[in-house]
Design a protein around this motif. Sequence first.
Motif, PDB file in Angstrom:
ATOM      1  N   ARG A  19       0.904  -1.172   0.013  1.00  0.00           N
ATOM      2  CA  ARG A  19       0.035   0.034   0.055  1.00  0.00           C
ATOM      3  C   ARG A  19       0.865   1.178   0.004  1.00  0.00           C
ATOM      4  N   MET A  49      -4.766  -7.716   7.900  1.00  0.00           N
ATOM      5  CA  MET A  49      -5.591  -6.314   7.838  1.00  0.00           C
ATOM      6  C   MET A  49      -6.410  -6.025   6.851  1.00  0.00           C
ATOM      7  N   ALA A  86      -7.988  -2.751   5.738  1.00  0.00           N
ATOM      8  CA  ALA A  86      -8.303  -1.326   6.156  1.00  0.00           C
ATOM      9  C   ALA A  86      -9.048  -0.442   5.434  1.00  0.00           C
ATOM     10  N   GLY A 132      -4.672   5.965   7.534  1.00  0.00           N
ATOM     11  CA  GLY A 132      -5.131   4.584   7.014  1.00  0.00           C
ATOM     12  C   GLY A 132      -5.116   3.505   7.907  1.00  0.00           C
ATOM     13  N   TYR A 133      -4.603   3.560   9.152  1.00  0.00           N
ATOM     14  CA  TYR A 133      -4.392   2.576  10.185  1.00  0.00           C
ATOM     15  C   TYR A 133      -5.680   2.242  10.784  1.00  0.00           C
ATOM     16  N   ILE A 134      -5.824   0.891  11.078  1.00  0.00           N
ATOM     17  CA  ILE A 134      -7.173   0.451  11.627  1.00  0.00           C
ATOM     18  C   ILE A 134      -7.118   1.029  13.262  1.00  0.00           C
ATOM     19  N   GLY A 170      -1.498  -2.132  14.689  1.00  0.00           N
ATOM     20  CA  GLY A 170      -0.354  -1.590  14.106  1.00  0.00           C
ATOM     21  C   GLY A 170       0.039  -2.024  12.815  1.00  0.00           C
ATOM     22  N   ASP A 171       1.225  -1.905  12.370  1.00  0.00           N
ATOM     23  CA  ASP A 171       1.506  -2.324  10.962  1.00  0.00           C
ATOM     24  C   ASP A 171       1.794  -3.949  11.039  1.00  0.00           C
ATOM     25  N   ALA A 172       0.812  -4.688  10.330  1.00  0.00           N
ATOM     26  CA  ALA A 172       0.948  -6.386  10.650  1.00  0.00           C
ATOM     27  C   ALA A 172       2.388  -6.922   9.923  1.00  0.00           C
ATOM     28  N   GLY A 173       2.696  -6.401   8.679  1.00  0.00           N
ATOM     29  CA  GLY A 173       3.864  -6.739   8.070  1.00  0.00           C
ATOM     30  C   GLY A 173       5.154  -6.434   9.113  1.00  0.00           C
TER      31      GLY A 173
HETATM   32  O1  LIG Z   1      -3.931  -0.918  10.645  1.00  0.00           O
HETATM   33  C1  LIG Z   1      -3.220  -1.234   9.605  1.00  0.00           C
HETATM   34  C2  LIG Z   1      -3.665  -0.867   8.197  1.00  0.00           C
HETATM   35  C3  LIG Z   1      -3.108  -1.263   7.331  1.00  0.00           C
HETATM   36  N1  LIG Z   1      -2.039  -2.204   7.336  1.00  0.00           N
HETATM   37  C4  LIG Z   1      -1.470  -2.696   8.490  1.00  0.00           C
HETATM   38  O2  LIG Z   1      -0.705  -3.417   8.616  1.00  0.00           O
HETATM   39  N2  LIG Z   1      -2.261  -2.064   9.634  1.00  0.00           N
END
Ligand SMILES: O=c1cc[nH]c(=O)[nH]1
Length: 209
Positions: free
Chosen positions: A104, A133, A135, A192-194, A199-202
Motif C-alpha cells: 500500500r 488487515m 483497512a 489509514g491505520y485501523i 499497528g503494521d501487521a507486516g
Molecule cells: O492498521 C493497518 C492498516 C493497514 N496495514 C496494517 O498493517 N495495519
Amino acid sequence: MAKVYVFDHPLIQHKLAYIRDINTGTKEFRELVDEVATLMAFEITRDLPLEEVEIETPVQKATVKMLSGKKLGVVPILRAGIGMVDGILKLIPAAKVGHIGLYRDPQTLKPVEYYAKLPSDVEEREFIVVDPMLATGGSAIEAIQSIKKRGAVNIKFMCLIAAPEGVDALQAAHPDVDIYIAALDEKLNDHGYIVPGLGDAGDRLFGTK
Ligand SMILES: O=c1cc[nH]c(=O)[nH]1
Ligand SMILES: O=P(O)(O)OC[C@H]1O[C@H](OP(=O)(O)OP(=O)(O)O)[C@H](O)[C@@H]1O
Ligand SMILES: [Mg+2]
C-alpha cells in the motif's frame, strides 16, 4: 451481497488481545497469528462437502464421512498474509498456495501489485485470500480482482482485523466474496491505520519496524 462473519470464539478473541498488545514481540506475535489462522480455518471450512466412504475399523466394516475432494487454494497477500498460511495448512494440508504481492503506497494508500503466482487449475479451486488487515480495503479488492482476472470464480476473504470502511468497500467491489474476520474495529485513522488495530501487521510479523 457478500456475507460478513465475525468469529467471536473466546480463544480467537483471547489470542487477538495479545496480538494487538504493543508489548507482544515478534516471535510471540508470529506464533499467535499462526494459531488464530488455524482456529479461523476450522470455522471457515465448516461448509466443506463430505462424502460417504467404506472403511474397515479393527472391529468391522463401516461407512464413514470424509471430505469429498474439494480443491482448495490459499492466497496470502504479501507480505503480512504469509503469517496466516501455515496455520491454515495445518488443517488443510492438501491446499495449494498462490501468492499476490501488493504494498500500500503510504501517500496515496492505493495498492501496488508487484507479484502474482497462482496454481494452474485456477477455475476449479475454491480460494481463501488471506491478509491480517482489511483497512481501506484497497489491497483486498485489488488482490481479488487479480485472481479473478486469472480465472478464479469461487473466493472467500479472511482477515484478523477489519475496519468498517474496508468491509463496505470490499462488499461493494466484490459482492460474491464472503468476508471472515476475527474482529471488526472502530475506524481508520488519518494515516489509514485501523483503530485500535494492531499497528503494521507486516512489520510486527517480520520485525522490520
Ligand atoms: O492498521 C493497518 C492498516 C493497514 N496495514 C496494517 O498493517 N495495519
Ligand atoms: O486495506 P488496505 O488499506 O489496502 O490496507 C491493508 C494492507 O496494508 C498492509 O499491507 P502493507 O501495504 O503494509 O504491506 P506489507 O504486508 O508488505 O507490510 C496489510 O497487510 C494489507 O495488505
Ligand atoms: Mg505493512
